[in-house]
Design a protein around this motif. Structure first.
Motif, PDB file in Angstrom:
ATOM      1  N   VAL A   1      39.381  71.479  -3.026  1.00  0.00           N
ATOM      2  CA  VAL A   1      39.112  70.671  -4.226  1.00  0.00           C
ATOM      3  C   VAL A   1      39.452  69.205  -3.936  1.00  0.00           C
ATOM      4  CG1 VAL A   1      41.343  71.407  -5.211  1.00  0.00           C
ATOM      5  CG2 VAL A   1      39.698  70.352  -6.681  1.00  0.00           C
ATOM      6  N   PRO A   2      38.512  68.290  -4.266  1.00  0.00           N
ATOM      7  CA  PRO A   2      38.826  66.879  -4.049  1.00  0.00           C
ATOM      8  C   PRO A   2      39.856  66.396  -5.070  1.00  0.00           C
ATOM      9  CG  PRO A   2      36.641  67.139  -5.024  1.00  0.00           C
ATOM     10  CD  PRO A   2      37.181  68.510  -4.819  1.00  0.00           C
ATOM     11  N   ILE A   3      40.910  65.773  -4.592  1.00  0.00           N
ATOM     12  CA  ILE A   3      41.982  65.327  -5.496  1.00  0.00           C
ATOM     13  C   ILE A   3      41.654  63.912  -5.972  1.00  0.00           C
ATOM     14  CG2 ILE A   3      44.470  64.921  -5.725  1.00  0.00           C
ATOM     15  CD1 ILE A   3      43.665  67.857  -5.124  1.00  0.00           C
ATOM     16  N   SER A   4      41.561  63.771  -7.273  1.00  0.00           N
ATOM     17  CA  SER A   4      41.231  62.461  -7.839  1.00  0.00           C
ATOM     18  C   SER A   4      42.514  61.653  -8.050  1.00  0.00           C
ATOM     19  CB  SER A   4      40.514  62.644  -9.169  1.00  0.00           C
ATOM     20  OG  SER A   4      40.592  61.462  -9.906  1.00  0.00           O
ATOM     21  N   GLU A   5      42.535  60.496  -7.435  1.00  0.00           N
ATOM     22  CA  GLU A   5      43.705  59.622  -7.559  1.00  0.00           C
ATOM     23  C   GLU A   5      43.904  59.212  -9.025  1.00  0.00           C
ATOM     24  OE1 GLU A   5      45.161  55.415  -5.769  1.00  0.00           O
ATOM     25  OE2 GLU A   5      43.362  56.288  -4.888  1.00  0.00           O
ATOM     26  N   ALA A   6      42.775  59.014  -9.710  1.00  0.00           N
ATOM     27  CA  ALA A   6      42.862  58.570 -11.115  1.00  0.00           C
ATOM     28  C   ALA A   6      43.475  59.653 -11.999  1.00  0.00           C
ATOM     29  CB  ALA A   6      41.478  58.217 -11.626  1.00  0.00           C
ATOM     30  N   THR A   7      43.184  60.914 -11.700  1.00  0.00           N
ATOM     31  CA  THR A   7      43.686  62.008 -12.527  1.00  0.00           C
ATOM     32  C   THR A   7      45.201  62.130 -12.413  1.00  0.00           C
ATOM     33  OG1 THR A   7      41.620  63.192 -12.294  1.00  0.00           O
ATOM     34  CG2 THR A   7      43.523  64.505 -12.921  1.00  0.00           C
ATOM     35  N   PHE A   8      45.704  61.937 -11.196  1.00  0.00           N
ATOM     36  CA  PHE A   8      47.138  62.174 -10.964  1.00  0.00           C
ATOM     37  C   PHE A   8      47.930  60.873 -10.849  1.00  0.00           C
ATOM     38  CE2 PHE A   8      44.902  65.935  -9.571  1.00  0.00           C
ATOM     39  CZ  PHE A   8      45.610  66.923 -10.215  1.00  0.00           C
ATOM     40  N   TYR A   9      47.378  59.812 -11.380  1.00  0.00           N
ATOM     41  CA  TYR A   9      48.011  58.503 -11.281  1.00  0.00           C
ATOM     42  C   TYR A   9      49.405  58.512 -11.922  1.00  0.00           C
ATOM     43  CZ  TYR A   9      48.644  53.476 -11.949  1.00  0.00           C
ATOM     44  OH  TYR A   9      49.134  52.195 -11.931  1.00  0.00           O
ATOM     45  N   LEU A  10      50.389  58.093 -11.153  1.00  0.00           N
ATOM     46  CA  LEU A  10      51.771  58.059 -11.645  1.00  0.00           C
ATOM     47  C   LEU A  10      52.395  56.723 -11.243  1.00  0.00           C
ATOM     48  CD1 LEU A  10      54.329  59.391 -12.828  1.00  0.00           C
ATOM     49  CD2 LEU A  10      54.679  60.520 -10.651  1.00  0.00           C
ATOM     50  N   PRO A  11      52.413  55.747 -12.155  1.00  0.00           N
ATOM     51  CA  PRO A  11      52.896  54.421 -11.753  1.00  0.00           C
ATOM     52  C   PRO A  11      54.407  54.326 -11.610  1.00  0.00           C
ATOM     53  CG  PRO A  11      52.190  54.393 -14.033  1.00  0.00           C
ATOM     54  CD  PRO A  11      51.906  55.770 -13.520  1.00  0.00           C
ATOM     55  N   ASP A  12      55.146  55.186 -12.332  1.00  0.00           N
ATOM     56  CA  ASP A  12      56.597  55.066 -12.294  1.00  0.00           C
ATOM     57  C   ASP A  12      57.201  56.448 -12.044  1.00  0.00           C
ATOM     58  OD1 ASP A  12      59.251  54.679 -12.700  1.00  0.00           O
ATOM     59  OD2 ASP A  12      59.068  53.694 -14.655  1.00  0.00           O
ATOM     60  N   PRO A  13      57.610  56.749 -10.792  1.00  0.00           N
ATOM     61  CA  PRO A  13      58.068  58.109 -10.482  1.00  0.00           C
ATOM     62  C   PRO A  13      59.340  58.523 -11.216  1.00  0.00           C
ATOM     63  CG  PRO A  13      58.447  56.633  -8.631  1.00  0.00           C
ATOM     64  CD  PRO A  13      57.646  55.867  -9.623  1.00  0.00           C
ATOM     65  N   SER A  14      60.086  57.548 -11.740  1.00  0.00           N
ATOM     66  CA  SER A  14      61.293  57.939 -12.469  1.00  0.00           C
ATOM     67  C   SER A  14      60.964  58.369 -13.897  1.00  0.00           C
ATOM     68  CB  SER A  14      62.310  56.795 -12.485  1.00  0.00           C
ATOM     69  OG  SER A  14      61.833  55.749 -13.284  1.00  0.00           O
ATOM     70  N   LYS A  15      59.709  58.150 -14.319  1.00  0.00           N
ATOM     71  CA  LYS A  15      59.255  58.610 -15.649  1.00  0.00           C
ATOM     72  C   LYS A  15      58.036  59.494 -15.418  1.00  0.00           C
ATOM     73  CE  LYS A  15      61.953  55.522 -17.842  1.00  0.00           C
ATOM     74  NZ  LYS A  15      62.499  54.831 -16.687  1.00  0.00           N
ATOM     75  N   SER A  16      58.287  60.670 -14.885  1.00  0.00           N
ATOM     76  CA  SER A  16      57.157  61.448 -14.380  1.00  0.00           C
ATOM     77  C   SER A  16      56.687  62.542 -15.336  1.00  0.00           C
ATOM     78  CB  SER A  16      57.537  62.076 -13.045  1.00  0.00           C
ATOM     79  OG  SER A  16      58.633  62.943 -13.225  1.00  0.00           O
ATOM     80  N   THR A  17      57.312  62.659 -16.495  1.00  0.00           N
ATOM     81  CA  THR A  17      56.826  63.645 -17.473  1.00  0.00           C
ATOM     82  C   THR A  17      55.583  63.102 -18.148  1.00  0.00           C
ATOM     83  OG1 THR A  17      59.099  64.313 -17.825  1.00  0.00           O
ATOM     84  CG2 THR A  17      57.504  65.067 -19.439  1.00  0.00           C
ATOM     85  N   ALA A  18      54.503  63.873 -18.068  1.00  0.00           N
ATOM     86  CA  ALA A  18      53.216  63.376 -18.567  1.00  0.00           C
ATOM     87  C   ALA A  18      53.210  63.284 -20.086  1.00  0.00           C
ATOM     88  CB  ALA A  18      52.106  64.305 -18.104  1.00  0.00           C
ATOM     89  N   SER A  19      52.521  62.275 -20.579  1.00  0.00           N
ATOM     90  CA  SER A  19      52.324  62.165 -22.038  1.00  0.00           C
ATOM     91  C   SER A  19      51.081  62.967 -22.409  1.00  0.00           C
ATOM     92  CB  SER A  19      52.125  60.700 -22.424  1.00  0.00           C
ATOM     93  OG  SER A  19      50.924  60.214 -21.856  1.00  0.00           O
ATOM     94  N   ASN A  20      50.878  63.173 -23.703  1.00  0.00           N
ATOM     95  CA  ASN A  20      49.673  63.881 -24.156  1.00  0.00           C
ATOM     96  C   ASN A  20      48.418  63.161 -23.703  1.00  0.00           C
ATOM     97  OD1 ASN A  20      51.020  65.929 -25.308  1.00  0.00           O
ATOM     98  ND2 ASN A  20      50.685  65.314 -27.432  1.00  0.00           N
TER      99      ASN A  20
END
Lengths: 403, 393
Positions: B48-67
């Motif tokens: 499966v091609p991994i989309s950078e946009a889908t898994f974008y995480l700008p701040d690793p210390s705040k890694s819990t995804a929002s809705n």
């Protein structure tokens, strides 16, 4: 019991002549089915879409002049129990018919809030630019469930300066006047960046610096007909001060819209993730097009305002957003004929928060559409499950035979 | 498997792809879980091609995804492949647990019953394939611990147990019972002390190994919010026993330890399994936490079948009460259509049972709050029922 008492009180008020004055009985008010008539001049709101159509005093339509800028309404509203008085009753006054029909045009209306205190007559100020030249008006009531409305037979126009207070009653400045709509007619229309309202942004030399937790921009009144509207294009530049790995490659936004049918609603907003268009020295450019053609499909005739929120990532990660500054280069409404050109700059990911109501049919079609995005996997998975089931059933039958 | 997911599954793999994308191989909490998922995520890129946009995480210390992050993830055209491959390691470990259980049992009828309960119980099925959580890794290493104990491979058991601590920190609760279980009362004291010391050393060394071998990410571990430190209110409460449910649990655990000590005639494995099961019953009698945590409850009673414990009825009671409890004490991510949002994001916010209860079933004497209290009491009673069945010889 409550209703009976109110009707009695209202009837007394009307008999004493407090509310009905200066009107001629040359026409009759028409009530919508949202009302149940109680007496000849009072009714209770019992259904959806309550409104009353009242003729203007016949000679006033003819005598309408630039000085007569107040619409006086002989009117009284009694609301039910105080506990239910949570929302302010608001009104919409439609003042133009569609052609020669008896339909009022939703693109020409005045929106206002009724005073919270008791009143027997109100007067609504008309904007100087408004050309009022009709012989009847339609008044809609919102947030007025179970209200009892007493009304006269006519509206009348008064002069703003000279009208005596007792004739005018409570004077109201409308919060919104719709005087027709803006037609795109095949050309993009720029929404001047300087006319957008800012929230949690500090502006210095055309640079917008985030200085709060909820930064967003609200457009000026657009009042644009959605017939030819394909979407909206934004062109923004971010002043980059971000040094971490890959931070800032994308930016999340949320777009709210308001129309003649709804205010800004979270559940109907669009969320999207935009990739950098280009990088110029210390700037990252984000130029993107958001399709809005669904507005017409969902019966929103007039786009009133847009609101662009700069969203943070993750549940609590607004820190990186707080350190950003932006230059708002341009925004424009795009007509249908230019949609192909702009489709190239649609966001990488775009989603609607959720639909107004859940419908089974939409769920089924939605699911089918999503499955059809990746037939390869669906077939692989389906075949895998079938083979596994076949293997297990065969095993079961064999073990029964041997057992 | 590919059509359901809780937002936490996305958060988990967003962290994984952040590490993969940026070639960060640093220390993090639950390091075994993290690196198992990381290896599978690396392999899944073939399919499966991994989309950078889908898994974008700008701040690793705040890694819990929002809705909002989750909603954008749901728009990815490969969403079903993602979910399938995300859960694939869970499936493999699930089968591996079944294999360990099969090998643990001696009698054929015990093997069949135990594996059937393991594979088809609603608690682990929900936690693993609907919610999409990694509990099964930790459960696998605990199962191996019990299996090795049964085979008298005490040091291997300690090693497996130490690895399980890097999957779920809560397993530390079982450490005293494992150490008590390795004592052989027939052996001289010095020998027992040596065995105990070695076991404790293995656990301690393996526990600290990632800190020595894997470099840390900056000043803190990867994906750890620096604000969630010892000054944080929750941490202070925890260490000062500020949580009301802490006291009865500690009393209960001490009781379990005494039971372990007193059951000196039983084998190492039996003492560990029964004590660990009892410890969990004590814990869940007072604190139910999140819906998928209940999957921890399944393993040890299943293993106790080997010791002729009658667990079928308690399991049935537990399943029924667990479903009822989480129907009432639910939130968006439990028994609601939210979990099927990958099928159609339209399902988000379509309501749940508590609102139906309030609308149709609640009475002045039976409010939703009262109903939850009653069902929680029943859940505690089901724990007691299970405990009695396991203590009974």
């Amino acid at each position: 019991m409550f209703n009976t008492l109110n009707v009695a009180c209202l009837a007394l008020l009307f008999i004493s002549g407090v509310t009905l004055a200066d009107v001629e009985d040359s026409g009759l008010a028409n009530l919508s089915s949202g009302f149940t008539e109680l007496t000849s001049n009072s009714a209770e709101v019992t259904g959806a879409d309550p409104y009353v159509v009242l003729p203007l005093r016949s000679n006033l339509a003819v005598n309408y002049t630039a000085e007569r800028r107040l619409i006086s309404l002989p009117l009284q509203i009694t609301r039910p129990e105080p506990a239910q008085l949570q929302d302010v009753v608001s009104g919409e006054l439609f003042y133009k018919l569609v052609g020669d029909t008896l339909q009022f045009d939703p693109k020409f209306k005045i929106r206002f809030r009724f005073p919270s205190e008791k009143f027997a007559k109100i007067s609504i100020e008309i904007a100087d630019t408004l050309n009022l030249n009709v012989d009847s008006l339609r008044l809609d009531f919102d947030n007025c469930d179970a209200c009892i409305v007493s009304y006269g037979t006519h509206f009348q126009l008064n002069e703003r300066q000279q009208a005596p207070t007792e004739n005018v009653g409570s004077s109201i400045t409308p919060y919104r006047t719709y005087n027709g709509v803006n037609e795109l007619e095949g050309t993009s229309q720029s929404i001047e960046p300087t006319r957008w309202q800012l929230n949690d942004f500090k502006q210095e030399n055309r640079t917008l610096s985030v200085n709060g937790g909820d930064p967003y921009l609200i457009s000026p009144a657009l009042d644009t007909n959605t017939d030819d509207l394909a979407g909206v294009m934004f062109n923004l530049k971010r002043v980059d001060q971000i040094s971490s790995i890959h931070v800032g490659d994308f930016q999340d936004f949320q777009l709210f819209y308001s129309s003649e049918r709804s205010p800004f609603l979270e559940r109907e907003s669009l969320v999207f993730r935009v990739a950098k268009t280009s990088i110029e020295e210390e700037f990252s450019q984000f130029k993107f097009f958001i399709p809005l053609s669904f507005l017409k499909i969902e019966n929103h005739d007039v786009l009133e305002h847009l609101r662009l929120d700069f969203a943070s990532h993750g549940i609590t990660s607004s820190n990186h957003l707080l350190s950003t500054s932006w230059k708002f280069i341009d925004a424009s409404l795009v007509p249908q004929q230019d949609v192909e050109e702009y489709a190239k700059i649609q966001p990488i990911r775009l989603a609607r928060h959720s639909s107004k109501t859940f419908s089974k049919r939409r769920f089924v079609s939605n699911t089918f559409n999503r499955l059809s995005n990746d037939w390869g996997f669906v077939i692989f998975y389906g075949l895998g499950l079938l083979l596994l089931s076949y293997y297990m059933i065969r095993k079961l039958i064999r073990s029964k035979h041997t057992g | 498997m590919p059509f359901f997911a809780h937002i936490d599954l996305f958060s988990e793999y967003r962290r994984i792809f952040y590490a993969l994308d940026n070639d960060i191989f640093s220390n993090t909490h639950r390091v075994v879980t993290f690196y198992i998922e990381l290896i599978f995520a690396w392999l899944m890129q073939i399919f499966v091609p991994i989309s950078e946009a889908t898994f974008y995480l700008p701040d690793p210390s705040k890694s819990t995804a929002s809705n909002q992050d989750y909603l954008l993830f749901l728009q990815d055209p490969y969403i079903y492949r993602y979910l399938f491959f995300f859960k694939l390691p869970y499936l493999l470990f699930d089968l591996a647990v079944a294999w360990v259980i099969w090998n643990f049992m001696d009698k054929a009828e015990h093997k069949r019953l135990a594996v059937l309960i393991w594979l088809f119980n609603p608690l682990t099925l929900f936690a693993t394939y609907i919610f999409g959580r990694f509990e099964v890794f930790s459960i696998f290493f605990l199962a191996v611990t019990a299996w090795q104990l049964k085979s008298h491979r005490i040091f291997l058991a300690s090693l497996a147990f130490a690895i399980s601590l890097h999957c779920r920190e809560i397993n530390l609760m079982f450490a005293p019972f494992l150490l008590l279980a390795v004592i052989d009362f027939k052996d001289p004291v010095w020998r027992n002390l040596m065995v105990l010391g070695l076991c404790a050393c293995i656990i301690f060394v393996v526990l600290l190994l990632p800190d020595w071998l894997i470099p840390s990410f900056g000043n803190t571990n990867l994906f750890v919010d620096p604000s969630q430190n010892f000054q944080h209110d929750a941490t202070q409460k925890l260490f000062s026993l500020g949580y009301y449910w802490f006291y009865p649990i500690i009393f209960g655990l001490v009781g379990v330890a005494v039971y372990n000590w007193e059951s000196s005639a039983k084998s190492h494995a039996e003492r560990f399994i029964i004590s660990a099961a009892l410890a969990l019953f004590v814990y869940f009698a007072f604190n139910v936490h999140s819906v998928h945590y209940a999957s921890w409850l399944v393993l040890f009673p299943i293993l106790s079948i080997h010791y002729n414990k009658h667990v079928i009825v308690p399991f049935l009671v537990l399943f029924i009460v667990w479903v009822l409890m989480w129907l009432l004490k639910t939130d968006a991510g439990v028994f609601t259509p939210f979990l099927a949002a990958p099928l159609s994001p339209e399902l988000i916010g379509t309501g749940h049972f508590p609102s139906y209860f309030n609308e149709k079933l609640a009475t002045p004497s039976l409010s939703l709050g009262r109903a939850i209290e009653i069902i929680r009491t029943l859940f505690a009673a089901s724990m007691a029922f299970f405990a009695i069945r396991l203590i009974k010889s």
